[in-house]
Each structure stands twice: as structure tokens, then as C-alpha cells.
Write an enzyme that holds these catalytic residues in place. Structure first.
Site, PDB file in Angstrom:
ATOM      1  N   ASP A  95       0.823  -1.214   0.000  1.00  0.00           N
ATOM      2  CA  ASP A  95       0.000   0.000   0.000  1.00  0.00           C
ATOM      3  C   ASP A  95       0.857   1.263   0.000  1.00  0.00           C
ATOM      4  OD1 ASP A  95      -2.460   1.369   0.206  1.00  0.00           O
ATOM      5  OD2 ASP A  95      -2.319   1.436   2.394  1.00  0.00           O
ATOM      6  N   HIS A  96       0.457   2.256  -0.778  1.00  0.00           N
ATOM      7  CA  HIS A  96       1.016   3.611  -0.719  1.00  0.00           C
ATOM      8  C   HIS A  96       2.543   3.660  -0.805  1.00  0.00           C
ATOM      9  CE1 HIS A  96      -2.557   6.040  -0.124  1.00  0.00           C
ATOM     10  NE2 HIS A  96      -3.033   5.096   0.663  1.00  0.00           N
ATOM     11  N   GLU A 169      -0.435   9.719   5.488  1.00  0.00           N
ATOM     12  CA  GLU A 169      -0.317   8.260   5.415  1.00  0.00           C
ATOM     13  C   GLU A 169       1.144   7.927   5.207  1.00  0.00           C
ATOM     14  OE1 GLU A 169      -1.799   4.153   5.001  1.00  0.00           O
ATOM     15  OE2 GLU A 169      -2.685   5.997   5.734  1.00  0.00           O
ATOM     16  N   HIS A 212      -7.177  10.788   4.802  1.00  0.00           N
ATOM     17  CA  HIS A 212      -6.675   9.782   5.730  1.00  0.00           C
ATOM     18  C   HIS A 212      -6.801  10.278   7.169  1.00  0.00           C
ATOM     19  CE1 HIS A 212      -4.035   8.221   2.258  1.00  0.00           C
ATOM     20  NE2 HIS A 212      -4.909   7.288   2.536  1.00  0.00           N
ATOM     21  N   HIS A 251      -9.870   5.232  -0.781  1.00  0.00           N
ATOM     22  CA  HIS A 251      -8.952   5.470   0.331  1.00  0.00           C
ATOM     23  C   HIS A 251      -9.575   6.481   1.286  1.00  0.00           C
ATOM     24  CE1 HIS A 251      -5.093   4.418  -2.177  1.00  0.00           C
ATOM     25  NE2 HIS A 251      -5.991   3.475  -2.184  1.00  0.00           N
ATOM     26  N   SER A 254     -12.429   6.640   6.717  1.00  0.00           N
ATOM     27  CA  SER A 254     -12.866   6.807   8.108  1.00  0.00           C
ATOM     28  C   SER A 254     -13.833   7.982   8.208  1.00  0.00           C
ATOM     29  CB  SER A 254     -11.664   7.056   9.023  1.00  0.00           C
ATOM     30  OG  SER A 254     -10.833   5.924   9.058  1.00  0.00           O
ATOM     31  N   ASN A 273      -9.843   0.633   1.287  1.00  0.00           N
ATOM     32  CA  ASN A 273      -8.827   0.493   2.318  1.00  0.00           C
ATOM     33  C   ASN A 273      -9.420   0.763   3.700  1.00  0.00           C
ATOM     34  OD1 ASN A 273      -7.212   0.216   0.092  1.00  0.00           O
ATOM     35  ND2 ASN A 273      -5.729   1.763   0.698  1.00  0.00           N
TER      36      ASN A 273
END
Length: 342
Positions: A95-96, A169, A212, A251, A254, A273
Site C-alpha cells: 500500500d502507498h 499516510e 486519511h 482510500h 474513516s 482500504n
């Protein structure tokens, strides 16, 4: 089941796109979080994706060593053994990967997998992410073309990010401004550079206000309808037979509402994600265990404590169960419950 092969991973993604659901992609950092994520997918009857970031890979290699390639391979090897005992298919993803980490992380992993493929074996991972959100789009796509060619040689799928995700992130910081919203023009440039599968399959993170970190619902201004508009306009422009030409990734979810997630999935998101929420779900039961059993965990006033309370397995099982439950919840919200391949 064994970890997904390149063919079964492609089939997983196709099933999600055709069935209009998405797989949670759960970030893992240790053997415990690997086990918890796979347990959660099994309890949900859902195939799934587990993924490692550069920071997670460094941690897994040994916190004093910080070798991101070693940590990635170690987590992949652990997952391959543990997954055999569960009845769901699990794909492995990195990831990333930001520009400064390509030569020390993404490129070596792709080259190692290419060697495995040449020898008639399977790649170590099924997909990798190139995160070009911190560089201009032209440079992002130029690097993406190179990474896609390496990905094809390694029999893996590439994930690219077109646009900017706000927040932080693994050291990549995105400001919260108008750049959080990808445009149709950006998407068309992506097709021009990478094609639509003829040069190798790739997943696309088109941004629609994603950030993020930890946010309450309503704080982040998500516009998932952008995804549908971009999909339709690109399909019309290039003459694609389907109105959802991109395999999309979400992404920074939240704080997203159920309605926002549902609309994103309806518009072509097949991978979402999940990191911050599962971190909390893993840690929260540990905190409760320590508070409730402090006199057993600690050797207070010359006493010896209670070995059963400070045995890492006693609080570790609770942590894994908490994280697994959050994975089940993610599967429910994304519609992947009960969709596992036979």
C-alpha cells in the site's frame, strides 16, 4: 485456502465488479493482525485483501532493523501459511509506495516476484500500489507506465492514485483543498498513459474528497457521485462498451457514512482500504484487559502478578477478536459478506 493466485485474484475483482460490491483491504503490521484480518474475512464468508504499508513492513522486519523488503516478505510468508487453514481466499497487496520509496521497496519486490514467475512459481504479492499523489500528474503517470510494465512482468496488478488524498499516510501528506477531487480530464490522461487493460490490469484510486486519518461523519466532504460522472464520461469519450471502465479503489474512508460508501461502490469501487478503524478495534480490547486486570498484569507491592493475565496470548486473543469483528463490519458495509469463491 491458499493465498490467491494471479488468476484467482483477477476473478475476485471481476466478481466484485459484476456483483457491485467491494472488498475491504485491511492493513496489517504483525502476525497477530494478519491472523485477525483473515479470521474476520472467514467469519464474514468473504474473500478479502490484506495489505502492508512501508511503515508496517519496516516494523515487521524488526523495529531496530526497518528493512521494508524483509518485512513485506515476512508478512507475506506468514499469511501464506496461516491462510491455508481458512476457507476464504486472501490476496496480498502493498500500500502507498511514494516516489522516494520506489527503489528501496516497490521495485525490489516487483523484481523478486518477476524472478519467481520466470522460475515457474507465483509472485509474492498479487498487487502493489504506486502512490503518485504527491507529484504532478504528468510525472505520476510516467512513473505509473514504468511500474505497470514491471507489474506485468511480475504477473501482478498495479494500483495507481489519480488525485490527492488529504491527511497523512506513512509520511505522505495531502492538503485538504480542491485537489482532493479528481476530474474527468485527469482520468482521460490516465487512460491515454496506461490504457484500459491492454497494457496490463490496474486499479485506480480516483479521489472524491477522501482524507486519511480519524474524522467524525460529516467532517470530510465526500462527493462519491464524481466517480459515476467520471466513469460515464470516460466511457463515452473512448467508446468503452461499459459505463464503468475503471476498477476503483476508495482510500481515506474513516468517518464516511453508509450512504457515501454505498454510492462509491455503486459507481465502481471494488476495493476499500480500512486501516484506522481496525487499528482502534485491535487496541481497544487490550486497553480494557489492562485496566480490568491491572493487579494481575503488574507486580504491585511486591506481589507476583498473575501470569495468565500478562501472558501475551491472554490479551492478544481479545485484540484479534476485536479487529476481526471490525473486518466483518467492513464486509457488511461493502456488501462482500457471503460472496466467497467456492
Amino acid at each position: 485456502m491458499p493465498i490467491a493466485t494471479p488468476e484467482t485474484y483477477a476473478a475476485m475483482l471481476d466478481r466484485a465488479k459484476e456483483g457491485k460490491f467491494a472488498y475491504p483491504a485491511i492493513n496489517i503490521t504483525s502476525s497477530q493482525t494478519v491472523t485477525a484480518a483473515i479470521q474476520g474475512f472467514a467469519e464474514a464468508g468473504s474473500d478479502g485483501i490484506i495489505q502492508v504499508s512501508v511503515g508496517g513492513a519496516e516494523y515487521a522486519s524488526g523495529s531496530t532493523i526497518k528493512n521494508r523488503v524483509t518485512g513485506s516478505l515476512a508478512l507475506a510468508a506468514y499469511a501464506r501459511e496461516v491462510a491455508k487453514n481458512y476457507d476464504v481466499t486472501i490476496a496480498l497487496h502493498t500500500d502507498h509506495c511514494a516516489k522516494q520509496n520506489i527503489d528501496s521497496w516497490l521495485r525490489p519486490l516487483l523484481e523478486l516476484s518477476a524472478e519467481e514467475v520466470k522460475a515457474g512459481r507465483l509472485p509474492f504479492f498479487q498487487s502493489h500500489m504506486w502512490d503518485g499523489s504527491a507529484v504532478p500528474l504528468a510525472e505520476n503517470l510516467e512513473i505509473a507506465k514504468e511500474m505497470l510494465a514491471l507489474s506485468v512482468a511480475a504477473n501482478t496488478i498495479l494500483e495507481v492514485e489519480i488525485g490527492v488524498v488529504g491527511g497523512e499516510e506513512d509520511g505522505v501528506v495531502g492538503e485538504i483543498n480542491e485537489k482532493l477531487y479528481t476530474t474527468t480530464e485527469d482520468a482521460l490522461k490516465t487512460v491515454e498513459a496506461l490504457g484500459l487493460g491492454e497494457n496490463g490490469r490496474y486499479l485506480t484510486a480516483l479521489t472524491f474528497g477522501n482524507v486519511h486519518g480519524v474524522y467524525k461523519p460529516g467532517h470530510v466532504k465526500l462527493r462519491p457521485e464524481i466517480l459515476g460522472t467520471i466513469q460515464e464520461e470516460v466511457a463515452a469519450k473512448v467508446g468503452h462498451p461499459h459505463n464503468r471502465p475503471f476498477d476503483l479503489v476508495m482510500h481515506g474512508g474513516s468517518g464516511s457514512t453508509a450512504e457515501e460508501i454505498a454510492l462509491a461502490v455503486a459507481n465502481g469501487v471494488i476495493k476499500m482500504n480500512v486501516d484506522t478503524d481496525t487499528q482502534y478495534a485491535f487496541t481497544r480490547p487490550v486497553v480494557e484487559h489492562m485496566f480490568r486486570n491491572y493487579d494481575g498484569v503488574l507486580k504491585i507491592d511486591g506481589e507476583v502478578g498473575n501470569k495468565k493475565m500478562y501472558d501475551p496470548r491472554s490479551w492478544g486473543k481479545a485484540a484479534e477478536a476485536g479487529m476481526a469483528a471490525r473486518v466483518v463490519e467492513a464486509c457488511e458495509r461493502l456488501g462482500s459478506v457471503g460472496t466467497k469463491m467456492a
